[in-house]
Design a protein around this motif. Structure first.
Motif, mmCIF file in Angstrom:
data_model
loop_
_atom_site.group_PDB
_atom_site.id
_atom_site.type_symbol
_atom_site.label_atom_id
_atom_site.label_comp_id
_atom_site.label_asym_id
_atom_site.label_seq_id
_atom_site.Cartn_x
_atom_site.Cartn_y
_atom_site.Cartn_z
ATOM 1 N N GLU A 63 0.831 -1.206 0.000
ATOM 2 C CA GLU A 63 0.000 0.000 0.000
ATOM 3 C C GLU A 63 0.866 1.256 0.000
ATOM 4 O OE1 GLU A 63 -3.658 2.017 2.578
ATOM 5 O OE2 GLU A 63 -2.660 0.207 3.299
ATOM 6 N N ARG A 64 1.930 1.238 0.769
ATOM 7 C CA ARG A 64 2.823 2.396 0.834
ATOM 8 C C ARG A 64 3.549 2.620 -0.504
ATOM 9 N NH1 ARG A 64 4.986 6.611 0.874
ATOM 10 N NH2 ARG A 64 6.588 7.384 2.280
ATOM 11 N N LEU A 65 3.830 1.531 -1.214
ATOM 12 C CA LEU A 65 4.590 1.614 -2.462
ATOM 13 C C LEU A 65 3.693 1.719 -3.695
ATOM 14 C CD1 LEU A 65 7.263 -1.154 -1.737
ATOM 15 C CD2 LEU A 65 7.596 1.325 -1.595
ATOM 16 N N ASN A 66 2.359 1.748 -3.472
ATOM 17 C CA ASN A 66 1.398 1.748 -4.579
ATOM 18 C C ASN A 66 1.554 0.506 -5.466
ATOM 19 O OD1 ASN A 66 0.100 4.129 -3.924
ATOM 20 N ND2 ASN A 66 1.511 5.389 -5.104
ATOM 21 N N VAL A 67 1.833 -0.611 -4.822
ATOM 22 C CA VAL A 67 1.940 -1.883 -5.531
ATOM 23 C C VAL A 67 0.674 -2.675 -5.275
ATOM 24 C CG1 VAL A 67 3.186 -4.075 -5.703
ATOM 25 C CG2 VAL A 67 4.453 -1.936 -5.400
ATOM 26 N N GLU A 68 0.074 -3.200 -6.336
ATOM 27 C CA GLU A 68 -1.165 -3.957 -6.190
ATOM 28 C C GLU A 68 -0.841 -5.398 -5.807
ATOM 29 O OE1 GLU A 68 -5.318 -4.819 -8.599
ATOM 30 O OE2 GLU A 68 -3.494 -4.378 -9.712
ATOM 31 N N VAL A 69 -1.219 -5.789 -4.591
ATOM 32 C CA VAL A 69 -1.053 -7.165 -4.123
ATOM 33 C C VAL A 69 -2.411 -7.670 -3.679
ATOM 34 C CG1 VAL A 69 -0.039 -8.650 -2.354
ATOM 35 C CG2 VAL A 69 1.351 -6.877 -3.415
ATOM 36 N N LYS A 70 -2.845 -8.781 -4.252
ATOM 37 C CA LYS A 70 -4.159 -9.335 -3.937
ATOM 38 C C LYS A 70 -4.052 -10.374 -2.831
ATOM 39 C CE LYS A 70 -5.615 -8.657 -8.735
ATOM 40 N NZ LYS A 70 -6.057 -9.310 -9.982
ATOM 41 N N MET A 71 -5.106 -10.471 -2.001
ATOM 42 C CA MET A 71 -5.105 -11.397 -0.884
ATOM 43 C C MET A 71 -4.945 -12.841 -1.355
ATOM 44 S SD MET A 71 -5.007 -10.204 2.114
ATOM 45 C CE MET A 71 -5.389 -11.727 2.972
ATOM 46 N N GLU A 72 -5.547 -13.164 -2.504
ATOM 47 C CA GLU A 72 -5.470 -14.544 -2.980
ATOM 48 C C GLU A 72 -4.136 -14.850 -3.658
ATOM 49 O OE1 GLU A 72 -7.786 -12.117 -6.090
ATOM 50 O OE2 GLU A 72 -7.639 -12.286 -3.905
#
Length: 604
Positions: free
Chosen positions: A232-241
């Motif tokens: 979130e801090r790096l504006n990187v999209e990481v999905k929970m799955e």
């Protein structure tokens, strides 16, 4: 006379007909001019659209590799829409070319002109929608709210030491991993928050960091949760799955782009594999550093820290200032001050205890109350270990001093939620109401307001604090430990909580579900199956199962064991249905099913 009238009518008709004919001729000329102009505009807009499409395509492919944009879905949808439009446009252009010799016909020209006008409108919409804004540029340091340590000599000294370590600019870059350690409640998090904020406003560093990232770890390490904070801090999209490994790869690539990063890992209880987390080893990226806070020096050593900064308790003068600030002007009263000083000394210089005790004694002018506080602090049955002796007793006294119907029970109820978990105020009040911990003599609105008032009392006593999001609260981890200790050391028939939240469970042992359980929490685990056998938990009034994503089924016999259940929370699971035994829970007052996206039906 009739001839004159007829001549007049015919004259008007001829005049109107002539106007229409001339208008048609004029319109035809205009359409011919507009047709050619619109064709040129269409080709011009098509080139503009293709340039935007090419840029958006490149950006989308780049973000697919890096996972750096939450807007990528919107871009992909736009790309698909453009591709579909271009097919229509090519079809139209083919038809125009095929009918080139027939376009002199008025009716055909009109039909094609209408289609051309619609294409122009659509292409203008697509061009406008295709101007995607650039991703927001991260500020090097984000401000984190927290109390200042400027007037605390001990803490300020530690802060200066940390700043000096960070400003180490030797060629060997010897301080890459920095440990900040000390007992629970001593102010490690507060110190590092001050460091973060000083980095934001301070320009004295020889080599400023290109980005500073904060992540809270907590006692039960949840790697994905930590990854999500960094992402979130790096504006990187990481999905929970998404797998931990894939997320780590995205974070690693993003951090490698930074010239010099600082990662702050707060509240670390065990060794963290930086490769698994997705953080480049600081030895491989010159100038980058990692700070971790922990209660244990052993954890710092396991993380291979190059230097450890111990956060010490406050000295007598600092402790008194902190206690006085929270207790208020009452401590300056001549007949109160000696007892106030004695109570402050019993807090042993621990900031959390001083703040909590000071808030609990604020405004109390009766000497007997201060004497009672002092005697209770000294005479409470100590816990095992020095930390508990110095921390738990002062905090427990704040709990003991709570007044009002069921406020203590409301406070203890909060320890059912996972560590560092931000609890929705509305959900917490709903649970209290369902459990009968809040007076329901009034209407619903007043009952809810009563619950919110209880929360404010607990916050004012420093037993609850604002959560990470608006409308939430949470427990400081030491305060939560104390609450669990209070519950576990109480008579079995008084509370008898079972708290197994956030500890990585994949199943619930049948042995834990006894007939004496009052409330049970298995939230935020990895439970995939529930016991499917005959059990008797006829006293249990709350069962928290939320945050168990792998859970897909609730057996019929499982709910039959909880006949007295008032609160059931299965939010954030993969359940598709609930068994008919749900209807047998005659005492149930709150059934919480938030984010159960796979739920298809409820029993009727």
């Amino acid at each position: 006379m009739e001839v004159q009238v007829l001549a007049s009518i015919l004259g008007a008709v001829v005049s109107e007909t002539g106007r229409l004919v001339c208008g048609c001729i004029s319109s035809t000329k205009k359409n011919t001019v507009m047709w050619k102009s619109n064709l040129r505009n269409l080709e011009k807009e098509r080139k503009k659209l293709m340039d935007l499409w090419s840029d958006a395509k490149s950006r989308s492919e780049s973000e697919d590799r890096d996972g750096t944009s939450p807007t990528n879905k919107v871009i992909k949808e736009w790309l698909t829409e453009v591709e579909e439009f271009l097919v229509l446009m090519e079809s139209f252009q083919a038809k125009v070319k095929a009918n080139e010799n027939k376009l002199c016909r008025f009716s055909l020209r009109i039909r094609f002109s209408r289609k051309l006008s619609k294409l122009l409108d659509k292409i203008e919409q697509l061009v406008k929608a295709g101007s995607f804004p650039d991703e927001p540029v991260n500020e090097p340091v984000e401000y984190i709210p927290g109390p200042s340590v400027e007037d605390q000599t001990t803490a300020s000294r530690a802060l200066d030491e940390l700043m000096k370590i960070l400003d180490d600019d030797d060629d060997d870059d010897k301080f890459r991993r920095i440990g900040v350690w000390g007992m629970g409640g001593v102010g490690k998090t507060t110190l590092v928050k001050n460091l973060n904020n000083k980095l934001k406003s301070n320009t004295s560093l020889k080599r400023p960091f290109s980005i500073v990232v904060w992540a809270t770890v907590s006692k039960e390490l949840d790697m994905k949760r930590v990854q999500m904070q960094i992402a979130e801090r790096l504006n990187v999209e990481v999905k929970m799955e998404e797998s931990i490994e894939r997320a780590a790869g995205r974070l690693f690539q993003r951090l490698k782009e930074e010239e010099r990063f600082l990662i702050i890992l707060d509240d670390v209880w065990e060794k963290i594999d930086l490769d698994c987390l997705g953080v480049p080893q600081p030895e491989l990226q010159k100038g980058s550093k990692i700070i971790l806070t922990s209660r244990f020096l052993e954890v710092c050593k396991a993380m291979m820290t190059d230097v450890e900064v111990k956060v010490s308790i406050l000295n007598g003068e600092e402790a008194w200032k902190l206690f006085s600030r929270n207790a208020g002007e009452v401590v300056s009263l001549e007949h109160i001050r000696p007892f106030a000083e004695a109570v402050a000394r019993e807090c042993c210089g621990l900031p959390l205890a001083l703040i909590t005790m000071g808030a609990a004694m604020r405004g109390k002018t009766m000497v007997k109350l201060w004497k009672h506080a002092f005697n209770e602090l000294r005479s409470s049955v100590p816990c095992v270990g020095g930390i508990k002796n110095q921390v738990y007793n002062p905090l427990k006294w704040s709990y003991d001093s709570l007044q009002g119907n069921n406020i203590k029970a409301c406070f203890l109820y909060c320890c059912l939620f996972a560590e560092d978990f931000s609890i929705e105020v509305s959900e917490l009040v709903r649970c209290w109401l369902a459990e009968g911990l809040i007076d329901e003599k009034h209407d619903f609105e007043n009952s809810v307001n009563n619950g919110i008032a209880v929360i404010e009392i607990l916050k004012d006593s420093c037993l609850l604090e604002d959560g990470d999001y608006e409308g939430t609260v949470k427990m400081h981890d030491v305060v939560r430990d104390v609450a669990i200790w209070i519950v576990s050391s109480s008579p079995e028939d008084e509370f008898n909580f079972i708290v197994r939240s956030g500890i990585g469970l994949s199943e619930i042992s049948e042995d834990e579900l006894s007939d004496s359980i009052g409330r049970a929490s298995f939230m935020n685990n990895k439970i995939n199956t529930l016991p499917d056998c005959e059990m008797q938990c006829y006293k249990a009034s709350t069962l928290l199962l939320q945050g168990n994503l792998p859970l897909e089924k609730v057996p019929e016999s499982f709910l039959q064991a909880f006949q007295a259940l008032r609160v059931l929370n299965i939010s954030g699971s993969r359940i598709q249905s609930l068994p008919p035994s749900l209807l047998q829970l005659g005492e149930l007052r709150a059934l919480l099913l938030r984010d159960c996206f796979f739920l298809e039906e409820l029993p009727l």
